[in-house]
Scaffold this motif. Structure first.
Motif, PDB file in Angstrom:
ATOM      1  N   LEU A   1       0.836  -1.211   0.000  1.00  0.00           N
ATOM      2  CA  LEU A   1       0.000   0.000   0.000  1.00  0.00           C
ATOM      3  C   LEU A   1       0.870   1.261   0.000  1.00  0.00           C
ATOM      4  O   LEU A   1       0.706   2.150   0.831  1.00  0.00           O
ATOM      5  CB  LEU A   1      -0.932  -0.005   1.223  1.00  0.00           C
ATOM      6  N   GLU A   2       1.777   1.345  -0.966  1.00  0.00           N
ATOM      7  CA  GLU A   2       2.743   2.446  -0.984  1.00  0.00           C
ATOM      8  C   GLU A   2       2.096   3.825  -1.090  1.00  0.00           C
ATOM      9  O   GLU A   2       2.690   4.823  -0.689  1.00  0.00           O
ATOM     10  CB  GLU A   2       3.732   2.266  -2.148  1.00  0.00           C
ATOM     11  N   GLY A   3       0.901   3.899  -1.623  1.00  0.00           N
ATOM     12  CA  GLY A   3       0.230   5.188  -1.751  1.00  0.00           C
ATOM     13  C   GLY A   3      -0.630   5.551  -0.564  1.00  0.00           C
ATOM     14  O   GLY A   3      -1.378   6.537  -0.599  1.00  0.00           O
ATOM     15  N   ASN A   4      -0.515   4.794   0.519  1.00  0.00           N
ATOM     16  CA  ASN A   4      -1.339   4.999   1.719  1.00  0.00           C
ATOM     17  C   ASN A   4      -0.473   5.542   2.845  1.00  0.00           C
ATOM     18  O   ASN A   4       0.528   4.926   3.228  1.00  0.00           O
ATOM     19  CB  ASN A   4      -1.980   3.653   2.107  1.00  0.00           C
ATOM     20  N   SER A   5      -0.842   6.692   3.396  1.00  0.00           N
ATOM     21  CA  SER A   5      -0.037   7.310   4.463  1.00  0.00           C
ATOM     22  C   SER A   5       0.009   6.442   5.710  1.00  0.00           C
ATOM     23  O   SER A   5       1.043   6.353   6.384  1.00  0.00           O
ATOM     24  CB  SER A   5      -0.592   8.697   4.815  1.00  0.00           C
TER      25      SER A   5
ATOM     26  N   TYR B   1      -0.038   3.246   5.886  1.00  0.00           N
ATOM     27  CA  TYR B   1       0.888   2.132   5.624  1.00  0.00           C
ATOM     28  C   TYR B   1       2.314   2.537   6.001  1.00  0.00           C
ATOM     29  O   TYR B   1       3.023   1.809   6.710  1.00  0.00           O
ATOM     30  CB  TYR B   1       0.797   1.766   4.144  1.00  0.00           C
ATOM     31  N   HIS B   2       2.742   3.713   5.550  1.00  0.00           N
ATOM     32  CA  HIS B   2       4.098   4.179   5.855  1.00  0.00           C
ATOM     33  C   HIS B   2       4.239   4.550   7.335  1.00  0.00           C
ATOM     34  O   HIS B   2       5.296   4.318   7.931  1.00  0.00           O
ATOM     35  CB  HIS B   2       4.456   5.366   4.969  1.00  0.00           C
TER      36      HIS B   2
ATOM     37  N   ALA C   1       7.582   9.520   3.974  1.00  0.00           N
ATOM     38  CA  ALA C   1       6.623   9.113   2.946  1.00  0.00           C
ATOM     39  C   ALA C   1       5.188   9.339   3.417  1.00  0.00           C
ATOM     40  O   ALA C   1       4.331   9.792   2.658  1.00  0.00           O
ATOM     41  CB  ALA C   1       6.834   7.643   2.588  1.00  0.00           C
TER      42      ALA C   1
ATOM     43  N   LEU D   1       2.107  12.101   1.996  1.00  0.00           N
ATOM     44  CA  LEU D   1       0.825  11.604   1.502  1.00  0.00           C
ATOM     45  C   LEU D   1      -0.377  12.088   2.313  1.00  0.00           C
ATOM     46  O   LEU D   1      -1.497  12.118   1.799  1.00  0.00           O
ATOM     47  CB  LEU D   1       0.829  10.068   1.513  1.00  0.00           C
TER      48      LEU D   1
ATOM     49  N   THR E   1      -3.251  14.196   4.263  1.00  0.00           N
ATOM     50  CA  THR E   1      -3.999  15.399   3.906  1.00  0.00           C
ATOM     51  C   THR E   1      -4.458  16.200   5.124  1.00  0.00           C
ATOM     52  O   THR E   1      -4.725  17.385   5.010  1.00  0.00           O
ATOM     53  CB  THR E   1      -5.243  15.026   3.080  1.00  0.00           C
TER      54      THR E   1
END
Length: 416
Positions: free
Chosen positions: A361-365, A367-368, A389, A393, A395
């Protein structure tokens, strides 16, 4: 829901958020969704009148009652002067439920109107997603952006979905009328989804600067509680959802510090937990377990229970087991990440990182942020990398402050 300028009286901003949708629900119950724009306009005019009058004469002793009185009077004035009243509205008002032309803003009438409206909007003429979108906007006052966040989709998609949903209800001659128990039962799942999303936006807002919005949590609890007070809607799923809301709400005061930053679960001051809400959660969870049904709300309520239960050496095993069942029942990225955290608690952070990275889920804040947390004890550089990262991401301003704090603590530790 219309916007209300930040330059207006602070009290009016609060009342606009808490009362606008209640007033609109009462008027929509009176007129029907065909005249929803009229109801919204009348309520908006009421608030604009408040701005003008309160700035000149001061705030009345009972601000909410003042708003209800003005809204009622504006509605009566409209009905007297509108040329379309006899041809377009009068016939609709002759039904058994709508014989009276007076508008009542009593607590009971508001609750009944909101409940009637949410079930009426959840009409299968629209898809389940469209029903939820429209209910969140019309009843809960969500902006397009808030609905988009709830559905993890774009704002333009939500706008189109709302326009189509309203058009279909108008074409279907939508009315807010009494429904049979069978119809109510067929729509209950969508209603519960709406209330669940309403609570979630209050519990962890990704739209506003403040991460927790208690007004939305309380509104979701209030509306769910109404469902338990009617025989046709007092189901085990409703009780499970209410138990979940009580458990989660019990920790609201402990979840943020004075700067509005998130306090991680393990760092929370348990003395700030609301025992009365925990007890209520226990009561509704017992009610929820009176039958054979196991819904996602049962599983999530069970997870929330174990989070606030007295210490138990197998606590995280129980939580992981419930997450395993939940992810099979209804997969979501949020559930997968929360399950991974529980997995790490049971099998260790190294295994937890392996499990997390499988999700991709690299596009999920979140996740990082999770990987940043799991790497913190073994690799500060990797932890900082993932927090960077996540910050890029995210908001929500409040969530960004929290992530920056965690990153700064790691960098401080690395420099020592």
């Amino acid at each position: 829901m219309k916007e209300f300028s930040s330059s207006h009286h602070p009290l009016l901003q609060h009342l606009f958020r808490s009362e606008y949708n209640k007033m609109t629900a009462v008027l929509c119950r009176h007129f029907g969704l065909q005249q929803m724009q009229l109801a919204e306009d009348l309520v908006s005019e009421t608030f604009l009148k408040a701005v003008e009058t309160w700035n000149r004469s001061g705030v009345p002793e009972n601000p909410a009652a003042w708003l209800y009185t003005v809204a009622s009077n504006k509605t009566k004035d409209y009905l007297k002067r509108a040329k379309t009243f006899e041809t377009k509205i009068a016939e609709a008002l002759k039904t058994e439920e709508q014989q009276e032309t007076d508008i009542f803003f009593t607590e009971q009438h508001i609750s009944d109107s909101q409940l009637a409206m949410i079930f009426a909007i959840c009409d299968p003429v629209n898809s389940a997603e469209s029903q939820v979108c429209l209910a969140l906007q019309a009843l809960c006052g969500f902006s397009v952006e808030e609905i988009a966040n709830a559905f993890l989709t774009g704002k333009e998609t939500i706008k189109k979905r709302l326009l189509r949903a309203r058009a279909k209800l108008r074409n279907d001659q939508f009315k807010i009328v009494s429904m049979s128990d069978t119809v109510i039962q067929s729509r209950l799942d969508v209603v519960l989804t709406t209330l669940y999303l309403l609570f979630n936006e209050g519990y962890f807002s990704k739209t506003y600067d403040q991460m927790i919005r208690k007004d939305l949590c309380l509104e979701a609890i209030r509306l769910t509680l109404i469902l338990t007070q009617h025989a046709s809607t007092n189901t085990t799923s409703v009780n499970a959802l209410l138990a979940l809301m009580c458990y989660q709400s019990s920790r609201l005061d402990a979840r943020t510090n004075d700067e509005g930053e998130t306090v991680l679960f393990e760092q929370q001051d348990k003395g700030l937990w609301d025992q009365d809400l925990i007890d209520k959660g226990n009561y509704y969870l017992v009610n929820a377990c009176s039958g054979n049904e196991v819904s996602k709300y049962h599983l999530e309520a069970g997870i929330a229970y174990w989070h606030i239960a007295p210490e138990n050496e197998r606590k995280w095993e129980y939580i992981l087991q419930l997450y395993n069942e939940l992810i099979v029942m209804e997969y979501s990225a949020v559930t997968a990440l929360n399950r991974t955290f529980a997995f790490a608690k049971v099998y260790g952070y190294e295994q937890g990182r392996v499990e997390a990275e499988k999700l991709g889920l690299e596009g999920n804040s979140a996740y990082h942020a999770l990987l940043g947390y799991l790497y913190a004890s073994t690799s500060l550089s990797m932890a900082v990398k993932h927090y960077d990262a996540a910050i890029a991401l995210v908001t929500s301003a409040a969530e960004r402050r929290t992530l920056l704090r965690e990153k700064e603590l790691l960098e401080k530790a690395a420099s020592q």
